[in-house]
Design an enzyme around this catalytic site. Structure first.
Site, PDB file in Angstrom:
ATOM      1  CB  CYS A 159      -0.963  -0.007   1.184  1.00 24.45           C
ATOM      2  SG  CYS A 159      -0.227  -0.527   2.729  1.00 24.45           S
ATOM      3  CG  HIS A 253       0.194   4.389   4.019  1.00 24.87           C
ATOM      4  ND1 HIS A 253      -0.350   4.191   5.273  1.00 24.87           N
ATOM      5  CD2 HIS A 253       0.496   3.156   3.549  1.00 24.87           C
ATOM      6  CE1 HIS A 253      -0.369   2.890   5.536  1.00 24.87           C
ATOM      7  NE2 HIS A 253       0.126   2.249   4.503  1.00 24.87           N
TER       8      HIS A 253
HETATM    9  N1  LIG Z   1      -4.190  -3.452   5.791  1.00 27.36           N
HETATM   10  C1  LIG Z   1      -3.802  -2.806   4.692  1.00 27.36           C
HETATM   11  O1  LIG Z   1      -3.887  -1.571   4.593  1.00 27.36           O
HETATM   12  C2  LIG Z   1      -3.248  -3.579   3.529  1.00 27.36           C
HETATM   13  C3  LIG Z   1      -2.965  -2.866   2.366  1.00 27.36           C
HETATM   14  C4  LIG Z   1      -2.439  -3.534   1.250  1.00 27.36           C
HETATM   15  C5  LIG Z   1      -2.187  -4.893   1.325  1.00 27.36           C
HETATM   16  N2  LIG Z   1      -2.443  -5.561   2.477  1.00 27.36           N
HETATM   17  C6  LIG Z   1      -2.184  -7.011   2.477  1.00 27.36           C
HETATM   18  O2  LIG Z   1      -3.415  -7.705   2.609  1.00 27.36           O
HETATM   19  C7  LIG Z   1      -3.201  -8.940   3.299  1.00 27.36           C
HETATM   20  C8  LIG Z   1      -4.135  -8.976   4.503  1.00 27.36           C
HETATM   21  O3  LIG Z   1      -3.784  -7.903   5.362  1.00 27.36           O
HETATM   22  P1  LIG Z   1      -4.722  -7.413   6.549  1.00 27.36           P
HETATM   23  O4  LIG Z   1      -4.138  -6.138   6.988  1.00 27.36           O
HETATM   24  O5  LIG Z   1      -6.156  -7.470   6.130  1.00 27.36           O
HETATM   25  O6  LIG Z   1      -4.433  -8.589   7.609  1.00 27.36           O
HETATM   26  P2  LIG Z   1      -5.339  -9.041   8.846  1.00 27.36           P
HETATM   27  O7  LIG Z   1      -6.222  -7.954   9.297  1.00 27.36           O
HETATM   28  O8  LIG Z   1      -4.389  -9.622   9.826  1.00 27.36           O
HETATM   29  O9  LIG Z   1      -6.264 -10.217   8.248  1.00 27.36           O
HETATM   30  C9  LIG Z   1      -5.719 -11.458   7.835  1.00 27.36           C
HETATM   31  C10 LIG Z   1      -6.801 -12.315   7.188  1.00 27.36           C
HETATM   32  O10 LIG Z   1      -6.198 -13.521   6.698  1.00 27.36           O
HETATM   33  C11 LIG Z   1      -6.923 -14.638   7.207  1.00 27.36           C
HETATM   34  N3  LIG Z   1      -6.024 -15.786   7.331  1.00 27.36           N
HETATM   35  C12 LIG Z   1      -4.920 -15.893   8.107  1.00 27.36           C
HETATM   36  N4  LIG Z   1      -4.347 -17.100   7.942  1.00 27.36           N
HETATM   37  C13 LIG Z   1      -5.122 -17.765   7.044  1.00 27.36           C
HETATM   38  C14 LIG Z   1      -5.064 -19.054   6.469  1.00 27.36           C
HETATM   39  N5  LIG Z   1      -4.106 -19.932   6.769  1.00 27.36           N
HETATM   40  N6  LIG Z   1      -6.039 -19.404   5.583  1.00 27.36           N
HETATM   41  C15 LIG Z   1      -7.017 -18.533   5.262  1.00 27.36           C
HETATM   42  N7  LIG Z   1      -7.133 -17.297   5.790  1.00 27.36           N
HETATM   43  C16 LIG Z   1      -6.175 -16.917   6.656  1.00 27.36           C
HETATM   44  C17 LIG Z   1      -7.474 -14.173   8.519  1.00 27.36           C
HETATM   45  O11 LIG Z   1      -8.567 -15.012   8.893  1.00 27.36           O
HETATM   46  P3  LIG Z   1      -8.975 -15.288  10.441  1.00 27.36           P
HETATM   47  O12 LIG Z   1      -9.755 -14.074  10.901  1.00 27.36           O
HETATM   48  O13 LIG Z   1      -9.808 -16.507  10.345  1.00 27.36           O
HETATM   49  O14 LIG Z   1      -7.702 -15.463  11.204  1.00 27.36           O
HETATM   50  C18 LIG Z   1      -7.910 -12.739   8.150  1.00 27.36           C
HETATM   51  O15 LIG Z   1      -9.123 -12.794   7.435  1.00 27.36           O
HETATM   52  C19 LIG Z   1      -1.718  -8.970   3.690  1.00 27.36           C
HETATM   53  O16 LIG Z   1      -1.016  -9.736   2.753  1.00 27.36           O
HETATM   54  C20 LIG Z   1      -1.315  -7.508   3.634  1.00 27.36           C
HETATM   55  O17 LIG Z   1       0.050  -7.344   3.356  1.00 27.36           O
HETATM   56  C21 LIG Z   1      -2.992  -4.942   3.571  1.00 27.36           C
END
Ligand SMILES: NC(=O)c1ccc[n+]([C@@H]2O[C@H](COP(=O)([O-])OP(=O)(O)OC[C@H]3O[C@@H](n4cnc5c(N)ncnc54)[C@H](OP(=O)(O)O)[C@@H]3O)[C@@H](O)[C@H]2O)c1
Length: 362
Positions: A159, A253
């Site tokens: 991001c 950001h």
């Molecule tokens: N946050 C941002 O601003 C942002 C921006 C760009 C990209 N990203 C990317 O997007 C991705 C998710 O980020 P996030 O910030 O949303 O993370 P997050 O809030 O920690 O959420 C993680 C998600 O992944 C699921 N998960 C974890 N382990 C899993 C598995 N083994 N199988 C299936 N589902 C699984 C979790 O499910 P449970 O609830 O069941 O644990 C939850 O739905 C990352 O790769 C991050 O780098 C995030």
């Protein structure tokens, strides 16, 4: 709306910060119908609202918009057991370690639009920012040909990279860019929920390190701004020196950028190059597209996250404080703001999916 753009979609990682933003971006979408919400086995089998509720009763819904009602009672499935026969396209919003295994399982069957870094650095995988390098999306045909996949993996960048390349793309086109130094002030939502940032660590504080972030920004910027030659991307020869910090801001950001241009350009010329940027892409009229990709402000106190992040629903990068710099040859400095969970994650990924569907790639 033409029926041939309708797709049944699944959101994997639907309970996380980016996943929740997907639900907001996809509720009432004119082409995409969410037929499955998937997450880890921790959430599987529970109605969505229960899956995001702590044992304490606290609901971990992180978006400003309310949870779309249509999803509240939908049962969450285990991503490992997603029924792919009922899905045309998957949005993946899972941490990169888990995403690596999951996306490798999904992509042979269906197109996967991913927010994770799992596949970003592979030779046949472009990293796309709609409006900047959407033309690179045709590389998915190489993935399909060489890997024997019916689907593909198409990631968006980290991001922090997103706002940077939106601001640099018009400068590379108009003047050339030789070098970039960037310091970010990144929002808390960018760290997700697991493990996220602990309030006690960040309150009254700035955290000067985000693991792997600076390397991602450096590599991804060159790849995105690179050129497509045949069926490979030649990265732009652009040194990027990034310092990434976490600040006590919820969403959006901020990045302070200094760039050495290929030729002299006055701040007003730079502003002019930025102003018309992306008009052709915006002209496609895709459902999640903003009317402008880049807004230049002349107010010296802007952009500010609280005031500017929601411009066009967080899909427009706002640039301000454009001024000359004397350290680099043909130096220029500016400050940008990009919404990390909207254009930088879910809604940007939905916009990318709209583009690939429109182009007949998925
Ligand atoms: N946050 C941002 O601003 C942002 C921006 C760009 C990209 N990203 C990317 O997007 C991705 C998710 O980020 P996030 O910030 O949303 O993370 P997050 O809030 O920690 O959420 C993680 C998600 O992944 C699921 N998960 C974890 N382990 C899993 C598995 N083994 N199988 C299936 N589902 C699984 C979790 O499910 P449970 O609830 O069941 O644990 C939850 O739905 C990352 O790769 C991050 O780098 C995030």
């Amino acid at each position: 709306m033409s029926d041939d753009r309708r797709r049944r979609v699944a959101v994997v990682g639907a309970t996380g910060v980016a996943g929740q933003q997907f639900l907001v971006s996809l509720a009432d979408h004119p082409w995409f119908e969410v037929v499955a919400l998937a997450a880890s086995s921790r959430s599987a089998g529970k109605p969505y609202v229960e899956a995001i509720t702590e044992a304490s009763g606290q609901q971990r819904w992180a978006c400003e918009e309310p949870l779309p009602e249509s999803f509240a009672g939908q049962s969450v499935v285990d991503a490992d057991h997603l029924d792919l026969s009922a899905v045309d396209l998957v949005f993946s919003a899972v941490e990169s370690d888990a995403a690596r295994a999951l996306e490798a399982k999904l992509a042979p069957e269906v197109p996967v639009i991913s927010t994770s870094s799992a596949f970003r650095y592979e030779d046949d995988v472009p990293i796309i920012v709609p409006g900047v390098n959407h033309q690179h999306a045709v590389l998915v045909k190489r993935q399909q040909r060489e890997r024997g996949w019916k689907g593909f993996v198409l990631p968006i960048p980290n991001c922090t990279t997103t706002g940077l390349v939106v601001a640099l793309a018009p400068l590379t086109a108009a003047f050339g860019v030789r070098s970039v130094v960037m310091t970010s002030l990144q929002a808390l939502s960018g760290a997700g929920r697991s493990p996220g940032v602990i309030a006690l660590d960040v309150l009254d504080n700035v955290i000067p390190f985000i693991p792997k972030e600076e390397e991602k920004v450096q590599t991804e910027t060159s790849k995105i701004l690179g050129s497509l030659e045949g069926d490979r991307i030649v990265p732009l020869d652009l040194p990027v020196s990034a310092t990434c910090t976490r600040v006590n801001v919820r969403d959006g950001h901020t990045e302070a950028v200094t760039a050495g241009l290929g030729r002299p350009a006055a701040p007003e010329e730079v502003a002019e190059a930025m102003r018309g940027f992306g008009a052709e892409f915006v002209g496609l009229g895709l459902p999640s597209s903003p009317p402008e990709l880049l807004r230049v402000t002349t107010d010296p106190y802007r952009p500010q996250p609280r005031i500017d992040r929601s411009l066009h629903d967080g899909m427009t990068t706002v640039v301000g404080r454009i001024r000359s710099d004397t350290v680099f040859d043909h130096g220029i400095r500016f400050v940008l703001l990009s919404h990390n969970t909207k254009m930088g994650a879910a809604k940007g990924a939905v916009l990318l999916a709209e583009y690939v569907v429109e182009q007949g790639l998925a």
